[in-house]
Design an enzyme around this catalytic site. Structure first.
Site, PDB file in Angstrom:
ATOM      1  N   ARG A 218     -21.510   9.535  40.406  1.00 35.08           N
ATOM      2  CA  ARG A 218     -21.166   8.752  41.605  1.00 35.08           C
ATOM      3  C   ARG A 218     -20.024   7.758  41.363  1.00 35.08           C
ATOM      4  NH1 ARG A 218     -23.032  12.369  42.512  1.00 35.08           N
ATOM      5  NH2 ARG A 218     -24.990  12.910  43.473  1.00 35.08           N
TER       6      ARG A 218
ATOM      7  N   GLU B  89     -24.773   1.821  44.706  1.00 33.93           N
ATOM      8  CA  GLU B  89     -23.951   3.034  44.837  1.00 33.93           C
ATOM      9  C   GLU B  89     -22.979   2.835  46.016  1.00 33.93           C
ATOM     10  OE1 GLU B  89     -26.006   6.826  44.613  1.00 33.93           O
ATOM     11  OE2 GLU B  89     -24.580   7.739  46.012  1.00 33.93           O
TER      12      GLU B  89
ATOM     13  N   SER C 220     -27.487   6.894  49.942  1.00 35.00           N
ATOM     14  CA  SER C 220     -28.252   6.248  48.863  1.00 35.00           C
ATOM     15  C   SER C 220     -27.625   4.895  48.525  1.00 35.00           C
ATOM     16  CB  SER C 220     -28.232   7.121  47.610  1.00 35.00           C
ATOM     17  OG  SER C 220     -28.921   8.317  47.871  1.00 35.00           O
TER      18      SER C 220
HETATM   19  C1  FAD Z   1     -26.616  10.065  55.927  1.00 35.79           C
HETATM   20  C2  FAD Z   1     -25.805  10.021  54.641  1.00 35.79           C
HETATM   21  C3  FAD Z   1     -26.080  10.909  53.613  1.00 35.79           C
HETATM   22  C4  FAD Z   1     -25.335  10.861  52.431  1.00 35.79           C
HETATM   23  N1  FAD Z   1     -25.631  11.762  51.429  1.00 35.79           N
HETATM   24  C5  FAD Z   1     -24.900  11.748  50.304  1.00 35.79           C
HETATM   25  C6  FAD Z   1     -25.174  12.692  49.260  1.00 35.79           C
HETATM   26  O1  FAD Z   1     -26.039  13.544  49.376  1.00 35.79           O
HETATM   27  N2  FAD Z   1     -24.421  12.617  48.126  1.00 35.79           N
HETATM   28  C7  FAD Z   1     -23.420  11.694  47.977  1.00 35.79           C
HETATM   29  O2  FAD Z   1     -22.767  11.686  46.916  1.00 35.79           O
HETATM   30  N3  FAD Z   1     -23.159  10.798  48.938  1.00 35.79           N
HETATM   31  C8  FAD Z   1     -23.853  10.791  50.096  1.00 35.79           C
HETATM   32  N4  FAD Z   1     -23.576   9.887  51.075  1.00 35.79           N
HETATM   33  C9  FAD Z   1     -22.534   8.871  50.854  1.00 35.79           C
HETATM   34  C10 FAD Z   1     -21.137   9.280  51.366  1.00 35.79           C
HETATM   35  O3  FAD Z   1     -21.243  10.205  52.406  1.00 35.79           O
HETATM   36  C11 FAD Z   1     -20.272   9.877  50.262  1.00 35.79           C
HETATM   37  O4  FAD Z   1     -20.079   8.958  49.214  1.00 35.79           O
HETATM   38  C12 FAD Z   1     -18.887  10.302  50.836  1.00 35.79           C
HETATM   39  O5  FAD Z   1     -18.271  11.130  49.913  1.00 35.79           O
HETATM   40  C13 FAD Z   1     -17.993   9.104  51.137  1.00 35.79           C
HETATM   41  O6  FAD Z   1     -16.839   9.576  51.807  1.00 35.79           O
HETATM   42  P1  FAD Z   1     -16.095   8.659  52.878  1.00 35.79           P
HETATM   43  O7  FAD Z   1     -14.852   9.369  53.292  1.00 35.79           O
HETATM   44  O8  FAD Z   1     -17.013   8.256  53.948  1.00 35.79           O
HETATM   45  O9  FAD Z   1     -15.670   7.427  51.952  1.00 35.79           O
HETATM   46  P2  FAD Z   1     -15.738   5.876  52.316  1.00 35.79           P
HETATM   47  O10 FAD Z   1     -17.154   5.483  52.485  1.00 35.79           O
HETATM   48  O11 FAD Z   1     -14.813   5.557  53.421  1.00 35.79           O
HETATM   49  O12 FAD Z   1     -15.145   5.258  50.969  1.00 35.79           O
HETATM   50  C14 FAD Z   1     -15.832   5.428  49.741  1.00 35.79           C
HETATM   51  C15 FAD Z   1     -14.894   4.987  48.591  1.00 35.79           C
HETATM   52  O13 FAD Z   1     -13.810   5.900  48.498  1.00 35.79           O
HETATM   53  C16 FAD Z   1     -12.554   5.210  48.565  1.00 35.79           C
HETATM   54  N5  FAD Z   1     -11.611   6.107  49.249  1.00 35.79           N
HETATM   55  C17 FAD Z   1     -11.725   6.682  50.459  1.00 35.79           C
HETATM   56  N6  FAD Z   1     -10.690   7.511  50.695  1.00 35.79           N
HETATM   57  C18 FAD Z   1      -9.903   7.458  49.588  1.00 35.79           C
HETATM   58  C19 FAD Z   1      -8.661   8.074  49.219  1.00 35.79           C
HETATM   59  N7  FAD Z   1      -8.016   8.921  50.027  1.00 35.79           N
HETATM   60  N8  FAD Z   1      -8.125   7.786  47.984  1.00 35.79           N
HETATM   61  C20 FAD Z   1      -8.750   6.914  47.154  1.00 35.79           C
HETATM   62  N9  FAD Z   1      -9.928   6.300  47.449  1.00 35.79           N
HETATM   63  C21 FAD Z   1     -10.477   6.572  48.648  1.00 35.79           C
HETATM   64  C22 FAD Z   1     -12.857   3.938  49.349  1.00 35.79           C
HETATM   65  O14 FAD Z   1     -11.922   2.921  49.050  1.00 35.79           O
HETATM   66  C23 FAD Z   1     -14.253   3.613  48.807  1.00 35.79           C
HETATM   67  O15 FAD Z   1     -14.164   2.985  47.557  1.00 35.79           O
HETATM   68  C24 FAD Z   1     -24.299   9.903  52.279  1.00 35.79           C
HETATM   69  C25 FAD Z   1     -24.019   9.020  53.327  1.00 35.79           C
HETATM   70  C26 FAD Z   1     -24.759   9.075  54.492  1.00 35.79           C
HETATM   71  C27 FAD Z   1     -24.424   8.127  55.615  1.00 35.79           C
END
Ligand code: FAD
Length: 312
Positions: free
Chosen positions: A183, A302, A232
């Site tokens: 993660r 996380e 999480s």
């Molecule tokens: C209902 C639910 C279920 C989930 N299940 C899982 C799961 O099973 N497994 C899991 O790992 N996660 C899970 N997550 C968490 C989340 O979905 C993941 O971590 C996802 O990959 C985050 O992507 P995001 O685009 O929303 O990133 P954001 O939440 O917008 O950002 C996350 C991080 O990435 C950075 N970031 C974003 N875009 C870029 C870029 N282009 N370049 C550099 N840095 C960047 C941001 O600055 C931040 O530090 C879940 C979330 C929810 C709401």
């Protein structure tokens, strides 16, 4: 994320020192609607680049100590109530949502939404990325967090990433140089992911659909869906499960203001509709303290927390 000291005189609006771009600047924009938790303060400026060249021009022509931060789908973020100073960058233009299908690979722009991969896997009989389709958010955010589920994670399927650095230089980085770990990732905070190439395996539409359905059913049964959450909350400590520790210590009954622990999965925190970011963060900190007190294990967030607390 760039966390550097930057002082701007209050009489000098930030917008005045930003370069002219082809993309858009939005001023004083609420970040609550850009995150799954639906809480948090405002971004002083949100910048929506139109393409990689526009972003490169922006990076080359802004002060190096200007605080910048990236948001993707906001599904792993808790934005604090005092908002985020500086510039928040979001890669949501069509340029960053492109997808191209290679012989044994798929390349996606950083702003591509993971669930949208489904139709491309099915149409091209490509397997290996089904797990990613069930993770909310974008490809860029998923690389940064090395997202994973159902026994697979990004580090198993990534070949390379195209990044842009703070100087506006674009380069291709081999997966091993991204330092992906459980993660998380170790690549510099000032690298912005522009696009990612994944390896795929030959499969059949039937097999792919079957896996997608299995994943969906599992999530429906075991995790809160259609709720204001960020997935999480805490990482699993080595050899342990965060949810088991939370339950064992009785923290699954904790609430703070409009924030509560999910009844379906106690490692998920929920905004019931009236929570502030402060409520959610306080709830998380209460859980960390209680688990620490009872088990001596320190849970690690996380979820990424961004911005500043509201002044009391
Ligand atoms: C209902 C639910 C279920 C989930 N299940 C899982 C799961 O099973 N497994 C899991 O790992 N996660 C899970 N997550 C968490 C989340 O979905 C993941 O971590 C996802 O990959 C985050 O992507 P995001 O685009 O929303 O990133 P954001 O939440 O917008 O950002 C996350 C991080 O990435 C950075 N970031 C974003 N875009 C870029 C870029 N282009 N370049 C550099 N840095 C960047 C941001 O600055 C931040 O530090 C879940 C979330 C929810 C709401």
């Amino acid at each position: 994320m760039f966390r550097l000291k930057f002082k701007l005189s209050h009489t000098d609006p930030l917008i005045k020192i930003l370069p002219e771009v082809r993309g858009r600047y939005l001023q004083n924009i609420s970040l609550a609607r850009h995150t799954w938790f639906g809480v948090g303060g405002r971004a002083e400026i949100m910048y929506l680049p139109v393409d990689a060249e526009d972003l490169a021009h922006f990076l080359r022509n802004t002060p190096r100590n200007l605080p910048l931060c990236l948001i993707g789908g906001g599904s792993n973020l808790l934005v604090r109530d005092g908002g985020v100073p500086g510039v928040v960058i979001k890669l949501e233009s069509p340029f960053f949502r492109q997808i191209s299908i290679g012989e044994n690979t798929i390349t996606c722009g950083a702003g591509f939404h993971n669930p949208d991969l489904k139709k491309h896997l099915l149409a091209n009989n490509r397997g290996g990325l089904e797990f990613l389709c069930s993770i909310p958010g974008t490809v860029g955010g998923s690389i940064k967090t090395n997202a994973g589920c159902f026994g697979r994670e990004i580090s198993d399927v990534i070949v390379s990433a195209e990044i842009i650095n703070r100087e506006g230089k674009i380069q291709s980085i081999d997966a091993k140089d991204l330092g992906l770990s459980y993660r998380g990732s170790l690549f510099p905070d000032d690298w912005i992911i522009l696009a990612v190439t994944f390896k795929t395996e030959p499969s059949s539409a039937e097999k792919i659909s079957c896996l997608l359905e299995e994943h969906k059913a599992y999530r429906r049964a075991h995790q809160p869906v259609n709720q204001k959450t960020a997935g999480s909350t805490f990482k699993n400590p080595e050899g342990l499960k965060a949810w088991e520790l939370i339950k064992k210590c009785g923290c699954d009954q904790f609430t703070v203001g409009g924030a509560k622990v999910s009844e379906k999965h106690c490692n998920f925190l929920i905004n019931t509709g009236t929570a502030s970011a402060e409520d959610i963060e306080t709830l998380g900190e209460m859980i960390i303290r209680e688990v620490q007190r009872q088990t001596s294990v320190t849970l690690e967030w996380e979820i990424k927390r961004l911005g500043i607390k509201r002044e009391q």
